[in-house]
Design a protein around this motif. Structure first.
Motif, PDB file in Angstrom:
ATOM      1  N   TYR A   1       0.891  -1.387   0.001  1.00  0.00           N
ATOM      2  CA  TYR A   1      -0.075  -0.032   0.061  1.00  0.00           C
ATOM      3  C   TYR A   1       0.875   1.222  -0.069  1.00  0.00           C
ATOM      4  O   TYR A   1       0.375   2.440  -0.606  1.00  0.00           O
ATOM      5  N   ALA A   2       1.964   1.177   0.517  1.00  0.00           N
ATOM      6  CA  ALA A   2       2.939   2.434   0.525  1.00  0.00           C
ATOM      7  C   ALA A   2       3.439   2.640  -1.006  1.00  0.00           C
ATOM      8  O   ALA A   2       3.530   3.958  -1.240  1.00  0.00           O
ATOM      9  N   THR A   3       3.584   1.808  -1.556  1.00  0.00           N
ATOM     10  CA  THR A   3       3.837   1.956  -3.237  1.00  0.00           C
ATOM     11  C   THR A   3       2.653   2.527  -3.850  1.00  0.00           C
ATOM     12  O   THR A   3       2.903   3.346  -4.644  1.00  0.00           O
ATOM     13  N   TYR A   4       1.586   2.053  -3.554  1.00  0.00           N
ATOM     14  CA  TYR A   4       0.400   2.542  -4.257  1.00  0.00           C
ATOM     15  C   TYR A   4       0.335   4.056  -3.826  1.00  0.00           C
ATOM     16  O   TYR A   4      -0.108   4.907  -4.724  1.00  0.00           O
ATOM     17  N   GLN A   5       0.474   4.356  -2.702  1.00  0.00           N
ATOM     18  CA  GLN A   5       0.316   5.771  -2.045  1.00  0.00           C
ATOM     19  C   GLN A   5       1.416   6.704  -2.820  1.00  0.00           C
ATOM     20  O   GLN A   5       1.192   7.784  -3.454  1.00  0.00           O
ATOM     21  N   ARG A   6       2.589   6.109  -3.057  1.00  0.00           N
ATOM     22  CA  ARG A   6       3.521   7.109  -3.575  1.00  0.00           C
ATOM     23  C   ARG A   6       3.250   7.374  -5.144  1.00  0.00           C
ATOM     24  O   ARG A   6       3.691   8.271  -5.870  1.00  0.00           O
ATOM     25  N   ARG A   7       2.557   6.439  -5.617  1.00  0.00           N
ATOM     26  CA  ARG A   7       1.879   6.640  -7.181  1.00  0.00           C
ATOM     27  C   ARG A   7       0.952   7.537  -7.625  1.00  0.00           C
ATOM     28  O   ARG A   7       0.840   8.279  -8.707  1.00  0.00           O
ATOM     29  N   VAL A   8       0.422   7.975  -6.478  1.00  0.00           N
ATOM     30  CA  VAL A   8      -0.899   8.939  -6.709  1.00  0.00           C
ATOM     31  C   VAL A   8      -0.559  10.422  -5.861  1.00  0.00           C
ATOM     32  O   VAL A   8      -0.093  10.224  -4.917  1.00  0.00           O
ATOM     33  N   GLU A   9      -1.233  11.003  -6.410  1.00  0.00           N
ATOM     34  CA  GLU A   9      -1.211  12.353  -5.656  1.00  0.00           C
ATOM     35  C   GLU A   9      -2.373  12.504  -4.532  1.00  0.00           C
ATOM     36  O   GLU A   9      -2.260  13.249  -3.603  1.00  0.00           O
ATOM     37  N   ARG A  10      -3.313  11.778  -4.767  1.00  0.00           N
ATOM     38  CA  ARG A  10      -4.634  12.103  -3.697  1.00  0.00           C
ATOM     39  C   ARG A  10      -4.287  11.020  -2.534  1.00  0.00           C
ATOM     40  O   ARG A  10      -3.164   9.990  -2.553  1.00  0.00           O
ATOM     41  N   GLU A  11      -4.960  11.442  -1.424  1.00  0.00           N
ATOM     42  CA  GLU A  11      -4.485  10.593  -0.192  1.00  0.00           C
ATOM     43  C   GLU A  11      -5.510   9.192  -0.375  1.00  0.00           C
ATOM     44  O   GLU A  11      -6.918   9.505  -0.618  1.00  0.00           O
ATOM     45  N   ILE A  12      -5.014   8.168  -0.139  1.00  0.00           N
ATOM     46  CA  ILE A  12      -5.521   6.980  -0.295  1.00  0.00           C
ATOM     47  C   ILE A  12      -6.671   6.842   0.889  1.00  0.00           C
ATOM     48  O   ILE A  12      -6.420   7.127   2.018  1.00  0.00           O
ATOM     49  N   ARG A  13      -8.031   6.664   0.425  1.00  0.00           N
ATOM     50  CA  ARG A  13      -9.239   6.663   1.524  1.00  0.00           C
ATOM     51  C   ARG A  13      -9.192   5.482   2.318  1.00  0.00           C
ATOM     52  O   ARG A  13      -8.926   4.398   1.727  1.00  0.00           O
ATOM     53  N   LEU A  14      -9.446   5.660   3.687  1.00  0.00           N
ATOM     54  CA  LEU A  14      -9.643   4.399   4.429  1.00  0.00           C
ATOM     55  C   LEU A  14     -10.787   4.676   5.299  1.00  0.00           C
ATOM     56  O   LEU A  14     -11.317   5.715   5.649  1.00  0.00           O
ATOM     57  N   PHE A  15     -11.441   3.465   5.211  1.00  0.00           N
ATOM     58  CA  PHE A  15     -12.863   3.517   5.854  1.00  0.00           C
ATOM     59  C   PHE A  15     -13.003   2.461   7.221  1.00  0.00           C
ATOM     60  O   PHE A  15     -12.190   1.424   6.818  1.00  0.00           O
ATOM     61  N   ARG A  16     -13.753   2.812   7.949  1.00  0.00           N
ATOM     62  CA  ARG A  16     -13.811   1.801   9.189  1.00  0.00           C
ATOM     63  C   ARG A  16     -15.271   1.395   8.955  1.00  0.00           C
ATOM     64  O   ARG A  16     -15.906   2.253   8.830  1.00  0.00           O
ATOM     65  N   VAL A  17     -15.420   0.090   8.873  1.00  0.00           N
ATOM     66  CA  VAL A  17     -16.730  -0.280   8.803  1.00  0.00           C
ATOM     67  C   VAL A  17     -17.084  -1.165   9.923  1.00  0.00           C
ATOM     68  O   VAL A  17     -16.340  -2.072  10.253  1.00  0.00           O
ATOM     69  N   VAL A  18     -18.265  -0.858  10.718  1.00  0.00           N
ATOM     70  CA  VAL A  18     -18.465  -1.646  11.943  1.00  0.00           C
ATOM     71  C   VAL A  18     -19.933  -2.201  11.730  1.00  0.00           C
ATOM     72  O   VAL A  18     -20.955  -1.585  11.075  1.00  0.00           O
ATOM     73  N   ARG A  19     -20.212  -3.385  12.489  1.00  0.00           N
ATOM     74  CA  ARG A  19     -21.734  -3.962  12.465  1.00  0.00           C
ATOM     75  C   ARG A  19     -22.797  -3.065  13.008  1.00  0.00           C
ATOM     76  O   ARG A  19     -22.375  -2.157  13.960  1.00  0.00           O
ATOM     77  N   ARG A  20     -23.849  -3.004  12.226  1.00  0.00           N
ATOM     78  CA  ARG A  20     -24.711  -2.127  12.715  1.00  0.00           C
ATOM     79  C   ARG A  20     -25.603  -3.091  13.931  1.00  0.00           C
ATOM     80  O   ARG A  20     -25.521  -4.058  13.549  1.00  0.00           O
TER      81      ARG A  20
END
Length: 156
Positions: free
Chosen positions: A137-156
């Motif tokens: 994922y560090a390599t993926y982040q270096r390739r792009v100008e955008r900040e990679i989005r992270l989501f936390r999904v929790v049980r409802r």
């Protein structure tokens, strides 16, 4: 080099980023359907869920196989919008921003969840854990100008 390191190295290559978004999701969806939710091919490398979200513009249900980082014994998951290191955010991230209530198929069970975009210090802490979990994922982040989005999904 052990097998996992080889897979990490291959997944960091630009060629992989061009091919994988077309091959893995189609394969995952087909195998998931054939095994009644018990198997995701990509989950043989990383834990994975099949996310069912509501389209941001269409309002239609969308099913997307995703690698994930499980938390708290399967009570929550971190979803990483890496898009294999390609320029744009993946569509599923816009869907979760517009409609945070979704569903994940995890180990053959459909689980209602709510998603939240991680920001600031919370994102920074999760990003560190994500990089330990899957270093490419560090390599993926270096390739792009955008900040990679992270989501936390929790049980409802």
């Amino acid at each position: 080099m052990n097998g996992m390191r080889l897979v990490q190295r291959i997944s960091s290559m630009r060629g992989f980023a061009k091919v994988a978004p077309y091959v893995f999701p189609a394969l995952d969806k087909a195998v998931h359907r054939l095994t009644r939710g018990r198997v995701l091919v990509s989950a043989r490398l990383l834990p994975g869920v099949l996310l069912t979200s509501t389209g941001a513009r269409t309002g239609q249900r969308r099913r997307t196989p995703l690698a994930c980082m499980p938390e708290r014994g399967g009570e929550s998951w971190i979803l990483i919008g890496s898009n294999f290191g390609r320029p744009g955010h993946p569509a599923w991230t816009a869907n979760l921003l517009a409609h945070p209530d979704a569903e994940v198929s995890w180990k053959g069970r459909d689980i209602p969840v709510t998603a939240r975009l991680l920001e600031g210090e919370e994102r920074a802490a999760a990003w560190k854990q994500v990089l330990v979990f899957w270093p490419p994922y560090a390599t993926y982040q270096r390739r792009v100008e955008r900040e990679i989005r992270l989501f936390r999904v929790v049980r409802r």
